[in-house]
Design a protein around this motif. Structure first.
Motif, mmCIF file in Angstrom:
data_model
loop_
_atom_site.group_PDB
_atom_site.id
_atom_site.type_symbol
_atom_site.label_atom_id
_atom_site.label_comp_id
_atom_site.label_asym_id
_atom_site.label_seq_id
_atom_site.Cartn_x
_atom_site.Cartn_y
_atom_site.Cartn_z
ATOM 1 N N GLN A 116 12.387 -22.563 106.055
ATOM 2 C CA GLN A 116 12.563 -22.612 107.427
ATOM 3 C C GLN A 116 13.060 -21.989 109.155
ATOM 4 O O GLN A 116 12.743 -21.532 109.761
ATOM 5 N N GLU A 117 14.001 -21.414 108.363
ATOM 6 C CA GLU A 117 14.422 -19.658 109.768
ATOM 7 C C GLU A 117 13.216 -18.538 109.515
ATOM 8 O O GLU A 117 13.285 -19.143 111.527
ATOM 9 N N MET A 118 12.300 -18.509 109.230
ATOM 10 C CA MET A 118 11.673 -17.852 109.676
ATOM 11 C C MET A 118 10.561 -18.669 109.902
ATOM 12 O O MET A 118 9.787 -18.802 111.445
ATOM 13 N N LEU A 119 10.029 -20.020 109.408
ATOM 14 C CA LEU A 119 9.099 -20.878 109.932
ATOM 15 C C LEU A 119 9.273 -21.266 111.237
ATOM 16 O O LEU A 119 8.519 -21.512 112.052
ATOM 17 N N GLN A 120 10.640 -21.793 112.100
ATOM 18 C CA GLN A 120 10.985 -22.022 113.004
ATOM 19 C C GLN A 120 10.895 -20.657 114.236
ATOM 20 O O GLN A 120 11.590 -21.226 114.684
ATOM 21 N N ASP A 121 11.275 -19.815 113.337
ATOM 22 C CA ASP A 121 11.451 -18.558 114.609
ATOM 23 C C ASP A 121 10.257 -18.124 115.320
ATOM 24 O O ASP A 121 9.511 -17.751 114.448
ATOM 25 N N LEU A 122 10.278 -18.558 117.091
ATOM 26 C CA LEU A 122 8.823 -17.913 117.222
ATOM 27 C C LEU A 122 9.356 -16.039 118.881
ATOM 28 O O LEU A 122 8.484 -16.558 119.432
ATOM 29 N N GLY A 123 9.911 -16.232 118.212
ATOM 30 C CA GLY A 123 10.829 -14.791 118.951
ATOM 31 C C GLY A 123 11.763 -13.962 117.643
ATOM 32 O O GLY A 123 10.848 -13.332 117.328
ATOM 33 N N ASP A 124 12.950 -13.385 117.981
ATOM 34 C CA ASP A 124 12.760 -11.907 117.289
ATOM 35 C C ASP A 124 13.354 -11.624 115.900
ATOM 36 O O ASP A 124 13.134 -10.769 115.587
ATOM 37 N N LEU A 125 13.300 -12.597 115.238
ATOM 38 C CA LEU A 125 13.701 -12.051 113.953
ATOM 39 C C LEU A 125 11.878 -12.334 113.525
ATOM 40 O O LEU A 125 11.707 -11.301 112.860
ATOM 41 N N ARG A 126 11.210 -12.993 113.802
ATOM 42 C CA ARG A 126 9.280 -13.369 113.511
ATOM 43 C C ARG A 126 9.135 -12.268 114.037
ATOM 44 O O ARG A 126 8.223 -11.061 113.197
ATOM 45 N N LEU A 127 9.253 -11.283 115.212
ATOM 46 C CA LEU A 127 8.752 -9.915 115.920
ATOM 47 C C LEU A 127 9.602 -9.086 115.070
ATOM 48 O O LEU A 127 8.965 -7.642 114.511
ATOM 49 N N ALA A 128 10.807 -8.999 114.549
ATOM 50 C CA ALA A 128 11.398 -7.713 114.341
ATOM 51 C C ALA A 128 10.590 -7.542 112.685
ATOM 52 O O ALA A 128 10.218 -6.328 111.801
ATOM 53 N N HIS A 129 10.105 -9.005 112.078
ATOM 54 C CA HIS A 129 9.848 -8.582 110.776
ATOM 55 C C HIS A 129 8.083 -7.991 110.614
ATOM 56 O O HIS A 129 7.705 -7.195 110.042
ATOM 57 N N MET A 130 7.879 -8.752 111.990
ATOM 58 C CA MET A 130 6.148 -8.142 112.567
ATOM 59 C C MET A 130 5.947 -6.800 112.911
ATOM 60 O O MET A 130 5.146 -5.431 112.246
ATOM 61 N N ASP A 131 7.467 -6.179 113.461
ATOM 62 C CA ASP A 131 7.538 -4.618 113.376
ATOM 63 C C ASP A 131 7.405 -4.229 111.932
ATOM 64 O O ASP A 131 6.956 -3.261 111.834
ATOM 65 N N GLU A 132 8.664 -4.656 111.177
ATOM 66 C CA GLU A 132 9.474 -3.956 109.998
ATOM 67 C C GLU A 132 7.817 -4.125 109.363
ATOM 68 O O GLU A 132 7.702 -2.240 108.995
ATOM 69 N N TYR A 133 6.693 -5.216 109.171
ATOM 70 C CA TYR A 133 5.682 -5.236 108.508
ATOM 71 C C TYR A 133 4.212 -3.856 108.982
ATOM 72 O O TYR A 133 3.481 -4.054 108.783
ATOM 73 N N GLY A 134 3.998 -4.066 110.716
ATOM 74 C CA GLY A 134 3.018 -2.833 111.268
ATOM 75 C C GLY A 134 2.271 -4.066 111.970
ATOM 76 O O GLY A 134 0.905 -3.532 112.060
ATOM 77 N N ILE A 135 2.609 -5.158 111.683
ATOM 78 C CA ILE A 135 2.119 -6.379 112.295
ATOM 79 C C ILE A 135 1.797 -6.229 113.583
ATOM 80 O O ILE A 135 2.918 -6.563 114.324
ATOM 81 N N ASP A 136 0.692 -5.369 114.746
ATOM 82 C CA ASP A 136 0.585 -5.883 115.718
ATOM 83 C C ASP A 136 0.534 -7.131 116.722
ATOM 84 O O ASP A 136 1.297 -7.559 118.037
ATOM 85 N N ARG A 137 -0.489 -8.028 115.726
ATOM 86 C CA ARG A 137 -0.438 -9.801 115.941
ATOM 87 C C ARG A 137 -0.670 -10.682 115.540
ATOM 88 O O ARG A 137 -0.981 -10.310 113.991
ATOM 89 N N GLN A 138 0.397 -12.426 115.611
ATOM 90 C CA GLN A 138 0.513 -12.910 114.040
ATOM 91 C C GLN A 138 -0.570 -14.796 115.401
ATOM 92 O O GLN A 138 -0.050 -14.609 116.235
#
Ligand code: CA
Length: 376
Positions: free
Chosen positions: A87-109
Protein backbone atom coordinates in the motif's frame (compact mmCIF):
# COMPACT_ATOMS: atom_id res chain seq x y z
CA UNK A 1 -14.40 -18.19 -0.06
CA UNK A 2 -13.43 -19.39 3.42
CA UNK A 3 -12.53 -16.82 6.07
CA UNK A 4 -9.36 -17.68 7.96
CA UNK A 5 -8.74 -16.81 11.59
CA UNK A 6 -6.54 -13.86 10.73
CA UNK A 7 -9.35 -12.38 8.62
CA UNK A 8 -7.73 -13.24 5.30
CA UNK A 9 -9.46 -15.32 2.68
CA UNK A 10 -8.34 -18.82 1.89
CA UNK A 11 -7.25 -19.07 -1.67
CA UNK A 12 -6.26 -15.49 -2.32
CA UNK A 13 -3.60 -15.41 0.36
CA UNK A 14 -0.35 -16.74 -0.92
CA UNK A 15 -1.00 -15.64 -4.49
CA UNK A 16 1.02 -12.54 -3.84
CA UNK A 17 4.15 -12.14 -1.82
CA UNK A 18 3.63 -10.16 1.35
CA UNK A 19 7.04 -8.61 1.14
CA UNK A 20 7.53 -6.90 -2.17
CA UNK A 21 11.18 -6.20 -1.50
CA UNK A 22 11.92 -9.91 -2.00
CA UNK A 23 12.96 -10.59 -5.59
CA UNK A 24 12.57 -14.07 -6.94
CA UNK A 25 13.77 -15.37 -10.26
CA UNK A 26 12.44 -18.13 -12.44
CA UNK A 27 14.38 -20.47 -14.67
CA UNK A 28 13.60 -18.30 -17.66
CA UNK A 29 14.33 -14.99 -15.95
CA UNK A 30 17.52 -13.30 -17.04
CA UNK A 31 20.62 -13.34 -14.90
CA UNK A 32 21.26 -10.30 -12.82
CA UNK A 33 22.86 -7.58 -14.83
CA UNK A 34 23.77 -3.95 -14.64
CA UNK A 35 21.22 -1.41 -15.71
CA UNK A 36 22.57 0.78 -18.50
CA UNK A 37 22.60 4.25 -16.95
CA UNK A 38 22.66 6.28 -20.15
CA UNK A 39 20.88 4.18 -22.76
CA UNK A 40 20.07 5.72 -26.16
CA UNK A 41 16.37 5.58 -25.26
CA UNK A 42 14.08 6.62 -22.46
CA UNK A 43 12.45 3.89 -20.44
CA UNK A 44 8.72 4.57 -20.37
CA UNK A 45 6.96 1.96 -18.25
CA UNK A 46 3.32 1.71 -19.30
CA UNK A 47 1.47 -0.41 -16.72
CA UNK A 48 2.43 1.08 -13.38
CA UNK A 49 -0.03 0.73 -10.53
CA UNK A 50 -1.25 3.21 -7.93
CA UNK A 51 -4.19 3.76 -5.61
CA UNK A 52 -5.38 6.20 -2.94
CA UNK A 53 -6.79 5.92 0.61
CA UNK A 54 -10.43 6.87 -0.08
CA UNK A 55 -10.71 4.15 -2.71
CA UNK A 56 -9.14 1.48 -0.49
CA UNK A 57 -11.50 2.57 2.30
CA UNK A 58 -14.56 2.32 0.02
CA UNK A 59 -13.50 -1.13 -1.22
CA UNK A 60 -12.91 -2.49 2.29
CA UNK A 61 -16.10 -0.93 3.69
CA UNK A 62 -18.23 -2.52 0.95
CA UNK A 63 -16.45 -5.87 1.32
CA UNK A 64 -17.01 -5.94 5.09
CA UNK A 65 -20.60 -4.68 4.92
CA UNK A 66 -21.94 -8.05 3.82
CA UNK A 67 -23.96 -6.20 1.16
CA UNK A 68 -21.55 -6.69 -1.73
CA UNK A 69 -22.01 -9.46 -4.28
CA UNK A 70 -19.66 -12.44 -3.96
CA UNK A 71 -16.96 -10.72 -6.00
CA UNK A 72 -13.46 -12.23 -5.94
CA UNK A 73 -12.15 -9.05 -7.46
CA UNK A 74 -13.41 -7.07 -4.45
CA UNK A 75 -11.89 -9.68 -2.13
CA UNK A 76 -8.57 -9.14 -3.88
CA UNK A 77 -8.84 -5.44 -2.98
CA UNK A 78 -9.38 -6.50 0.63
CA UNK A 79 -6.26 -8.67 0.50
CA UNK A 80 -4.16 -5.86 -1.00
CA UNK A 81 -5.43 -3.49 1.73
CA UNK A 82 -3.80 -5.71 4.35
CA UNK A 83 -0.31 -5.43 2.81
CA UNK A 84 1.24 -2.29 4.30
CA UNK A 85 4.45 -2.24 2.25
CA UNK A 86 2.49 -2.73 -0.96
CA UNK A 87 0.00 0.00 0.00
CA UNK A 88 2.85 2.38 0.78
CA UNK A 89 4.23 1.97 -2.73
CA UNK A 90 0.83 2.01 -4.43
CA UNK A 91 -0.30 5.17 -2.65
CA UNK A 92 2.86 7.19 -3.16
CA UNK A 93 2.99 9.46 -6.21
CA UNK A 94 6.07 11.35 -5.03
CA UNK A 95 9.43 10.72 -3.43
CA UNK A 96 9.22 6.96 -2.80
CA UNK A 97 8.00 6.16 -6.31
CA UNK A 98 10.50 8.52 -7.90
CA UNK A 99 13.32 6.96 -5.86
CA UNK A 100 12.34 3.50 -7.10
CA UNK A 101 12.14 4.80 -10.67
CA UNK A 102 15.60 6.29 -10.32
CA UNK A 103 16.94 3.05 -8.83
CA UNK A 104 15.65 1.06 -11.80
CA UNK A 105 16.38 3.67 -14.45
CA UNK A 106 12.73 4.32 -15.31
CA UNK A 107 12.33 7.74 -16.93
CA UNK A 108 8.54 7.83 -16.90
CA UNK A 109 5.64 5.82 -15.51
CA UNK A 110 2.21 5.64 -17.07
CA UNK A 111 0.00 5.47 -13.98
CA UNK A 112 -2.93 3.04 -13.98
CA UNK A 113 -5.36 2.90 -11.06
CA UNK A 114 -4.64 -0.60 -9.76
CA UNK A 115 -7.05 -3.52 -10.02
CA UNK A 116 -9.84 -3.83 -9.12
CA UNK A 117 -10.24 -0.04 -9.10
CA UNK A 118 -13.51 1.87 -8.83
CA UNK A 119 -15.68 -0.75 -10.53
CA UNK A 120 -16.07 -2.91 -7.39
CA UNK A 121 -17.28 -0.32 -4.88
CA UNK A 122 -20.93 0.40 -4.04
CA UNK A 123 -22.82 1.33 -7.18
CA UNK A 124 -23.06 5.13 -7.18
CA UNK A 125 -19.70 5.58 -5.46
CA UNK A 126 -17.62 4.55 -8.47
CA UNK A 127 -17.90 7.68 -10.61
CA UNK A 128 -17.14 10.16 -7.78
CA UNK A 129 -14.12 8.01 -6.86
CA UNK A 130 -13.03 7.93 -10.52
CA UNK A 131 -13.20 11.73 -10.59
CA UNK A 132 -11.12 11.91 -7.44
CA UNK A 133 -8.61 9.41 -8.86
CA UNK A 134 -8.25 11.37 -12.07
CA UNK A 135 -7.77 14.66 -10.21
CA UNK A 136 -5.04 13.09 -8.06
CA UNK A 137 -3.30 11.50 -11.07
CA UNK A 138 -3.50 14.75 -13.06
CA UNK A 139 -2.00 16.65 -10.13
CA UNK A 140 0.92 14.17 -9.97
CA UNK A 141 1.47 14.64 -13.72
CA UNK A 142 1.43 18.44 -13.32
CA UNK A 143 3.89 18.23 -10.43
CA UNK A 144 6.25 15.86 -12.25
CA UNK A 145 5.62 16.45 -15.96
CA UNK A 146 8.83 14.65 -16.97
CA UNK A 147 8.16 11.56 -14.84
CA UNK A 148 4.44 10.75 -14.84
CA UNK A 149 1.64 10.31 -17.34
CA UNK A 150 -1.68 8.69 -16.46
CA UNK A 151 -4.70 6.83 -17.74
CA UNK A 152 -8.13 7.93 -16.58
CA UNK A 153 -10.26 5.71 -14.37
CA UNK A 154 -14.00 5.31 -14.94
CA UNK A 155 -16.79 3.11 -13.59
CA UNK A 156 -18.41 1.37 -16.58
CA UNK A 157 -21.53 0.51 -14.55
CA UNK A 158 -22.40 4.21 -14.84
CA UNK A 159 -22.29 4.65 -18.62
CA UNK A 160 -23.36 8.31 -18.75
CA UNK A 161 -21.03 9.18 -15.89
CA UNK A 162 -18.17 7.35 -17.60
CA UNK A 163 -18.68 9.22 -20.86
CA UNK A 164 -18.73 12.52 -18.98
CA UNK A 165 -15.63 11.64 -16.97
CA UNK A 166 -13.71 10.43 -20.04
CA UNK A 167 -14.62 13.75 -21.68
CA UNK A 168 -13.36 15.72 -18.68
CA UNK A 169 -10.21 13.62 -18.22
CA UNK A 170 -9.19 13.98 -21.86
CA UNK A 171 -10.24 17.61 -22.51
CA UNK A 172 -9.53 19.29 -19.18
CA UNK A 173 -7.11 17.06 -17.31
CA UNK A 174 -5.22 16.06 -20.48
CA UNK A 175 -4.74 12.49 -19.30
CA UNK A 176 -3.22 9.99 -21.71
CA UNK A 177 -5.83 7.26 -22.16
CA UNK A 178 -8.21 5.27 -19.97
CA UNK A 179 -7.95 2.12 -17.88
CA UNK A 180 -10.51 -0.56 -17.13
CA UNK A 181 -9.69 -3.38 -14.71
CA UNK A 182 -11.45 -5.98 -16.87
CA UNK A 183 -14.79 -7.45 -15.75
CA UNK A 184 -17.18 -5.71 -13.38
CA UNK A 185 -19.19 -8.27 -11.39
CA UNK A 186 -18.89 -10.64 -14.35
CA UNK A 187 -19.88 -8.10 -17.00
CA UNK A 188 -17.81 -6.87 -19.96
CA UNK A 189 -17.91 -3.77 -22.13
CA UNK A 190 -18.62 -5.83 -25.25
CA UNK A 191 -22.34 -5.41 -24.53
CA UNK A 192 -24.09 -2.74 -26.65
CA UNK A 193 -25.22 -0.74 -23.61
CA UNK A 194 -21.55 0.11 -22.97
CA UNK A 195 -20.82 1.21 -26.55
CA UNK A 196 -21.24 4.94 -25.68
CA UNK A 197 -18.04 4.52 -23.61
CA UNK A 198 -16.20 3.10 -26.62
CA UNK A 199 -17.61 5.88 -28.78
CA UNK A 200 -16.28 8.51 -26.34
CA UNK A 201 -12.85 6.87 -26.26
CA UNK A 202 -12.70 6.81 -30.06
CA UNK A 203 -13.88 10.42 -30.29
CA UNK A 204 -11.03 11.49 -28.00
CA UNK A 205 -8.56 9.15 -29.71
CA UNK A 206 -7.89 7.80 -26.20
CA UNK A 207 -6.38 4.32 -25.90
CA UNK A 208 -8.23 1.94 -23.56
CA UNK A 209 -5.98 -0.23 -21.39
CA UNK A 210 -7.79 -3.35 -20.17
CA UNK A 211 -5.89 -4.56 -17.12
CA UNK A 212 -6.54 -7.91 -15.39
CA UNK A 213 -8.46 -8.57 -12.23
CA UNK A 214 -9.49 -11.78 -10.42
CA UNK A 215 -12.18 -13.68 -12.33
CA UNK A 216 -15.76 -13.43 -11.07
CA UNK A 217 -17.10 -16.26 -8.91
CA UNK A 218 -14.46 -18.72 -9.97
CA UNK A 219 -13.91 -21.31 -7.21
CA UNK A 220 -12.27 -23.60 -9.74
CA UNK A 221 -9.45 -21.04 -10.03
CA UNK A 222 -9.34 -20.41 -6.30
CA UNK A 223 -9.09 -24.09 -5.42
CA UNK A 224 -5.98 -24.47 -7.51
CA UNK A 225 -4.25 -21.23 -6.54
CA UNK A 226 -4.76 -19.76 -10.01
CA UNK A 227 -6.52 -16.46 -9.31
CA UNK A 228 -3.73 -14.27 -10.55
CA UNK A 229 -1.04 -14.39 -13.20
CA UNK A 230 -1.02 -18.19 -13.49
CA UNK A 231 -4.47 -18.27 -15.12
CA UNK A 232 -7.23 -16.00 -13.80
CA UNK A 233 -5.73 -12.64 -14.79
CA UNK A 234 -4.82 -13.48 -18.40
CA UNK A 235 -7.99 -15.52 -18.95
CA UNK A 236 -10.24 -12.64 -17.96
CA UNK A 237 -8.53 -10.13 -20.26
CA UNK A 238 -8.44 -12.72 -23.05
CA UNK A 239 -12.23 -13.11 -22.71
CA UNK A 240 -12.71 -9.34 -22.62
CA UNK A 241 -10.55 -8.77 -25.71
CA UNK A 242 -12.16 -11.59 -27.68
CA UNK A 243 -15.57 -10.32 -26.61
CA UNK A 244 -14.81 -6.84 -27.91
CA UNK A 245 -13.57 -8.19 -31.25
CA UNK A 246 -16.58 -10.46 -31.80
CA UNK A 247 -19.04 -7.79 -30.65
CA UNK A 248 -18.04 -5.90 -33.79
CA UNK A 249 -16.82 -2.97 -31.68
CA UNK A 250 -13.74 -2.39 -33.86
CA UNK A 251 -15.81 -2.45 -37.05
CA UNK A 252 -18.25 0.01 -35.54
CA UNK A 253 -15.48 2.19 -34.04
CA UNK A 254 -12.58 1.54 -36.42
CA UNK A 255 -10.29 4.04 -34.70
CA UNK A 256 -10.84 2.53 -31.27
CA UNK A 257 -7.49 1.59 -29.72
CA UNK A 258 -7.11 -1.19 -27.17
CA UNK A 259 -3.99 -1.95 -25.12
CA UNK A 260 -3.51 -5.23 -23.22
CA UNK A 261 -0.55 -6.14 -21.03
CA UNK A 262 1.52 -9.21 -20.10
CA UNK A 263 2.65 -9.78 -23.69
CA UNK A 264 -0.90 -9.47 -24.96
CA UNK A 265 -2.02 -12.00 -22.30
CA UNK A 266 -0.46 -14.66 -24.59
CA UNK A 267 -3.07 -14.07 -27.30
CA UNK A 268 -0.62 -13.17 -30.12
CA UNK A 269 0.72 -16.74 -30.12
CA UNK A 270 -2.74 -18.01 -31.10
CA UNK A 271 -3.58 -15.68 -34.01
CA UNK A 272 -3.33 -18.47 -36.57
CA UNK A 273 -5.84 -20.57 -34.68
CA UNK A 274 -8.14 -17.61 -33.95
CA UNK A 275 -8.47 -16.98 -37.69
CA UNK A 276 -9.01 -20.69 -38.40
CA UNK A 277 -11.73 -21.02 -35.71
CA UNK A 278 -13.37 -17.63 -36.31
CA UNK A 279 -16.61 -19.28 -37.42
CA UNK A 280 -17.23 -20.59 -33.90
CA UNK A 281 -18.58 -17.16 -33.00
CA UNK A 282 -18.57 -15.00 -36.14
CA UNK A 283 -22.01 -14.38 -37.65
CA UNK A 284 -23.52 -17.01 -35.37
CA UNK A 285 -27.12 -16.68 -34.25
CA UNK A 286 -28.18 -17.40 -30.68
CA UNK A 287 -25.14 -15.98 -28.92
CA UNK A 288 -25.09 -13.22 -26.33
CA UNK A 289 -28.56 -13.91 -25.02
CA UNK A 290 -30.08 -14.30 -28.47
CA UNK A 291 -28.93 -11.02 -29.99
CA UNK A 292 -28.77 -10.74 -33.80
CA UNK A 293 -25.58 -12.30 -35.16
CA UNK A 294 -22.58 -10.04 -35.70
CA UNK A 295 -20.54 -10.55 -38.87
CA UNK A 296 -16.95 -9.33 -38.57
CA UNK A 297 -15.45 -7.38 -41.45
CA UNK A 298 -11.98 -8.88 -40.94
CA UNK A 299 -10.13 -11.92 -39.64
CA UNK A 300 -9.37 -11.82 -35.91
CA UNK A 301 -5.65 -11.26 -36.64
CA UNK A 302 -6.53 -8.00 -38.43
CA UNK A 303 -7.71 -6.41 -35.19
CA UNK A 304 -4.43 -7.35 -33.49
CA UNK A 305 -2.56 -5.62 -36.29
CA UNK A 306 -4.77 -2.52 -36.48
CA UNK A 307 -6.66 -1.82 -33.24
CA UNK A 308 -4.69 -3.59 -30.50
CA UNK A 309 -1.33 -2.80 -28.89
CA UNK A 310 0.36 -4.94 -26.26
CA UNK A 311 2.71 -4.23 -23.38
CA UNK A 312 5.39 -6.52 -22.00
CA UNK A 313 4.51 -6.13 -18.30
CA UNK A 314 6.11 -8.95 -16.34
CA UNK A 315 7.48 -10.75 -19.39
CA UNK A 316 11.05 -9.53 -19.99
CA UNK A 317 11.63 -12.34 -22.45
CA UNK A 318 13.45 -11.71 -25.70
CA UNK A 319 11.89 -14.50 -27.85
CA UNK A 320 8.38 -13.32 -26.93
CA UNK A 321 9.19 -9.66 -27.60
CA UNK A 322 10.71 -10.51 -30.98
CA UNK A 323 7.81 -12.75 -31.99
CA UNK A 324 5.22 -10.11 -31.10
CA UNK A 325 7.11 -7.29 -32.84
CA UNK A 326 7.43 -9.44 -35.94
CA UNK A 327 3.82 -10.64 -36.08
CA UNK A 328 1.89 -7.64 -34.75
CA UNK A 329 4.23 -4.92 -35.97
CA UNK A 330 7.26 -3.33 -34.34
CA UNK A 331 5.09 -0.31 -33.51
CA UNK A 332 2.65 -2.42 -31.43
CA UNK A 333 4.78 -3.64 -28.50
CA UNK A 334 5.38 -1.33 -25.52
CA UNK A 335 7.60 -1.77 -22.50
CA UNK A 336 5.98 -2.07 -19.05
CA UNK A 337 7.40 -3.03 -15.68
CA UNK A 338 4.24 -3.58 -13.55
CA UNK A 339 5.42 -1.53 -10.56
CA UNK A 340 5.24 -2.30 -7.70
CA UNK A 341 4.12 -5.89 -8.25
CA UNK A 342 7.05 -7.05 -10.35
CA UNK A 343 9.85 -4.50 -10.05
CA UNK A 344 13.30 -5.89 -10.64
CA UNK A 345 16.64 -4.60 -11.82
CA UNK A 346 17.21 -7.94 -13.57
CA UNK A 347 14.23 -7.22 -15.77
CA UNK A 348 15.37 -3.75 -16.72
CA UNK A 349 18.85 -5.09 -17.50
CA UNK A 350 17.27 -7.83 -19.64
CA UNK A 351 15.64 -5.21 -21.87
CA UNK A 352 18.97 -3.40 -22.17
CA UNK A 353 20.61 -6.62 -23.34
CA UNK A 354 17.90 -7.71 -25.78
CA UNK A 355 19.27 -8.29 -29.27
CA UNK A 356 17.01 -5.87 -31.11
CA UNK A 357 18.07 -3.25 -33.62
CA UNK A 358 18.65 0.15 -31.98
CA UNK A 359 15.60 1.42 -33.85
CA UNK A 360 13.34 -1.36 -32.54
CA UNK A 361 14.76 -1.07 -29.02
CA UNK A 362 13.89 2.61 -28.92
CA UNK A 363 10.40 1.89 -30.24
CA UNK A 364 9.87 -0.78 -27.56
CA UNK A 365 11.16 1.27 -24.66
CA UNK A 366 10.08 4.78 -25.61
CA UNK A 367 8.53 5.93 -28.86
CA UNK A 368 5.68 3.42 -29.18
CA UNK A 369 4.45 4.51 -25.74
CA UNK A 370 4.80 8.18 -26.70
CA UNK A 371 2.64 7.65 -29.74
CA UNK A 372 -0.03 5.35 -28.25
CA UNK A 373 -0.45 7.42 -25.08
CA UNK A 374 0.23 10.85 -26.62
CA UNK A 375 3.20 11.53 -24.37
CA UNK A 376 5.11 14.63 -25.43
CA1 CA B 1 -0.36 -4.71 -13.43
Amino acid sequence: MTKLEDGSEKGLKGHFKEDYSVRTRTGLAPRAGHIERNPPYKRIATEEAWTFPDLVKAQVEYLNSGEAPNDDSLKMAGMFSRMPSLQEMLQDLGDLRLAHMDEYGIDRQLLLLTAPGVQVVRPGEGTPLARQANDIAAEACRKHPDRFSACAAFDPRDVAGSVKEIDRAMSQLKLNGAVLNSHFQGRYIDEPEFFPILEALEAHDAALYIHPTAPFNAPHYEDRGFYGALAGFPHDVWLHTMGLIFSGAFDRFPKLRLVIGHMGEAMPLQLYRFDWMQGNADNRAGLRGGRPPVKLQHPVSYYFQNNIWITTSGVAWEPAVKFCMEQLGSDRVLYAMDYPYQQSSDEVAAYDRMQLSPEHKKMLMQTNAERVFRIR
